[in-house]
Design a protein around this motif. Sequence first.
Motif, PDB file in Angstrom:
ATOM      1  N   ALA A 109      -8.187   3.351   3.532  1.00 59.11           N
ATOM      2  CA  ALA A 109      -7.198   3.765   2.539  1.00 59.11           C
ATOM      3  C   ALA A 109      -7.056   5.273   2.550  1.00 59.11           C
ATOM      4  N   GLY A 110      -5.840   5.745   2.468  1.00 57.54           N
ATOM      5  CA  GLY A 110      -5.626   7.179   2.305  1.00 57.54           C
ATOM      6  C   GLY A 110      -4.876   7.398   1.013  1.00 57.54           C
ATOM      7  N   HIS A 111      -5.407   8.232   0.159  1.00 58.81           N
ATOM      8  CA  HIS A 111      -4.730   8.541  -1.099  1.00 58.81           C
ATOM      9  C   HIS A 111      -4.281   9.982  -1.069  1.00 58.81           C
ATOM     10  N   THR A 112      -3.019  10.207  -1.379  1.00 61.60           N
ATOM     11  CA  THR A 112      -2.529  11.570  -1.404  1.00 61.60           C
ATOM     12  C   THR A 112      -2.368  12.025  -2.842  1.00 61.60           C
TER      13      THR A 112
ATOM     14  N   GLY B 296       0.833  -1.204   0.000  1.00 65.93           N
ATOM     15  CA  GLY B 296       0.000   0.000   0.000  1.00 65.93           C
ATOM     16  C   GLY B 296       0.864   1.248   0.000  1.00 65.93           C
ATOM     17  N   ASP B 297       0.224   2.374  -0.257  1.00 72.73           N
ATOM     18  CA  ASP B 297       0.914   3.670  -0.241  1.00 72.73           C
ATOM     19  C   ASP B 297       2.051   3.736  -1.255  1.00 72.73           C
ATOM     20  N   GLU B 298       1.873   3.069  -2.383  1.00 68.68           N
ATOM     21  CA  GLU B 298       2.894   3.097  -3.443  1.00 68.68           C
ATOM     22  C   GLU B 298       2.819   4.377  -4.260  1.00 68.68           C
TER      23      GLU B 298
ATOM     24  N   GLU C 284       4.191   6.530  11.569  1.00 62.71           N
ATOM     25  CA  GLU C 284       5.378   6.532  10.710  1.00 62.71           C
ATOM     26  C   GLU C 284       5.453   5.205   9.958  1.00 62.71           C
ATOM     27  N   ARG C 285       5.668   5.292   8.662  1.00 65.42           N
ATOM     28  CA  ARG C 285       5.730   4.072   7.854  1.00 65.42           C
ATOM     29  C   ARG C 285       7.080   3.394   8.001  1.00 65.42           C
ATOM     30  N   ARG C 286       7.042   2.072   8.000  1.00 63.36           N
ATOM     31  CA  ARG C 286       8.284   1.285   7.973  1.00 63.36           C
ATOM     32  C   ARG C 286       8.790   1.305   6.530  1.00 63.36           C
TER      33      ARG C 286
ATOM     34  N   GLY D 252       1.628   7.865   7.542  1.00 68.19           N
ATOM     35  CA  GLY D 252       0.364   7.408   6.963  1.00 68.19           C
ATOM     36  C   GLY D 252      -0.617   8.557   6.784  1.00 68.19           C
ATOM     37  N   THR D 253      -1.389   8.487   5.678  1.00 70.34           N
ATOM     38  CA  THR D 253      -2.377   9.522   5.373  1.00 70.34           C
ATOM     39  C   THR D 253      -3.547   9.471   6.353  1.00 70.34           C
ATOM     40  N   VAL D 254      -3.926   8.248   6.767  1.00 66.59           N
ATOM     41  CA  VAL D 254      -5.110   8.095   7.617  1.00 66.59           C
ATOM     42  C   VAL D 254      -4.729   8.177   9.094  1.00 66.59           C
TER      43      VAL D 254
HETATM   44 MG    MG Z   1      -2.360   5.283   1.328  1.00 70.11          MG
END
Ligand code: MG
Length: 336
Positions: A41-44, A12-14, A254-256, A248-250
């Motif tokens: 899901a969070g889309h930026t 996710g978050d690609e 902090e993302r790994r 993360g957007t939502v």
């Molecule tokens: Mg996302």
Amino acid sequence: MTCTVIVGGFFGDEGKGKIVAHVAYQDDPSIISRGGVGPNAGHTVKTAEKEFGVRMVPSGFIYPDAKLCIGSGVLVDPRVFLNEVGALGVGTRIFVDKRCGIIEEEHIARDKGSAHLSKTIGSTGTGCGPANSDRVLRLSRQAKDVPELADYITDVPLMLNTALDDGETVLLEGSQGFGISLYYGTYPYVTSKDTSASQIAADNGVGPTRIDDVIVVFKAYPTRVGEGPFETEMPREVSHKLGIEEFGTVTHRERRIGTWDGEMARYSAMINGCTQAAITGIDHVDSACYGATEYSQLSKKAKDFIKMAEDDIGVPVTLISTGPEITQTIDLRYEV
Ligand code: MG
Ligand code: IMP
């Protein structure tokens, strides 16, 4: 006329949101429709002027000439949906399938209140797991049962298939990523549904024979939020030293961060039926590539990375993202 599915190849978050927006501007779809789980899901989407984070509205909203749909398979949180529709001013061109499952306040409370979901799995706490569970138990409300959604209700599969019959272009956008698919991901550290391209087609009521292209989006440095195995994860000090820090957007966690996982890319491309790949974050491989819009502007280091990725994935990399803005993209789809 084409029907293209765009999905995430890692966890996710690609950067699907950005790729969807770019493809929309290039291909002029009449409809952009969302599949996937729901508001977890969070889309930026970032333009030169503004950054948007959306959870229910398709990330293709930034392209103003398409109708926007939410497919039958998706869970809708009416509060999140109505807020976003108001904030983005898309009320006259957005539609919700009548059969979408509804997230109630109680589902959010159950998601956050369950140690299994919130602590062990690291869920986003948006109610998706409990809502999908109730949907399977046939206890859910559907979108057509929610008076506040009445203005938006339609038959999304009928709209999409009619548009395809009429020779129009349609984009089906996925959410989440392959590694957190309920079926193919790192179970039990996964989301509450499959996330592969077939699922995104099914979520929208478009049969497999109507899909022309599957674009799988990979990230040069994959990321994962929440718990679960991450084969190529690097220590925080290393990723920070590389200048990579993401939230993360939502949930703002902090993302790994990890390094390229060729084996995962190949397996994900196989199950998704990938016909073309997109790679985001090439500017992290070589900062000299930041903002490039032509392949010839890329350094040898970046080109070598793309070649390696292509060998892993087994199909051409036709979209290369060199920065967060929609225009910071190299598009090789129509080159010979
Ligand atoms: Mg996302
Ligand atoms: P849930 O989907 O909220 O139940 O969360 C289950 C797992 O999937 C957690 O590890 C989440 O962090 C992850 N997850 C859910 N949605 C997304 C997403 O859109 N991007 C990245 N990870 C996600």
